[in-house]
Design a protein around this motif. Structure first.
Motif: not given
Length: 156
Positions: A40, A76-77, A79, A82
């Motif tokens: 993040d 990855s993030s 999102g 999360r």
């Protein structure tokens, strides 16, 4: 692959690239295991952040003999929806909706969806309808934020 050792290898690479380590998933596939690293950043991590960290982690992993030779690395993030990996991650999401799957039933329920009212160390207080459940984080199989897309998009 020892999870704690992996986290200790991953964190400095992520923070060294100006991002925050969010979590780690290890998925044991049929042939090749997958290492999923979630990062993040303020404003969200960029594709370039994910690529750079992925490249650096592959280099770091190649130097460690304790890792298996074949793996798939995904960076990855977490999102908008999360997954929560640590209790302290919940602190900024009080009054948000979560879906929680439990390891052991609470009040005969294995899955709960409700509003996070409070976090007290390892105990989260989840309001489901009119009842507040006190759930120990160690009893959680998965905990996922259920974002309000109407609020995010500014719609009524």
């Amino acid at each position: 692959m020892d999870r704690e050792n992996l986290v200790e290898m991953i964190k400095p690479v992520v923070t060294g690239n100006g991002c925050d380590f969010w979590g780690l998933e290890l998925v044991h596939g049929k042939n090749t295991p997958t290492i999923r690293v979630f990062i993040d950043a303020i404003g969200g991590p960029t594709i370039e952040d994910c690529e750079k960290i992925s490249h650096e982690l592959n280099l770091e992993f190649s130097l460690d003999d304790s890792l298996i030779e074949d793996y798939i690395l995904e960076v990855s993030s977490p999102g908008l929806d999360r997954k929560i990996f640590y209790p302290e991650q919940l602190l900024e999401y009080v009054n948000e909706v979560f879906k929680v799957k439990l390891r052991e039933k609470v009040n005969n329920l294995k899955t709960l969806q409700g509003v996070l009212k409070e976090v007290d160390k390892e105990i989260l207080h989840l309001k489901v309808k009119k009842e507040v459940f006190e759930i120990n984080f160690n009893n959680i199989e998965s905990c996922k934020l259920m974002p309000d897309f109407k609020k995010i998009l500014g719609k009524k």
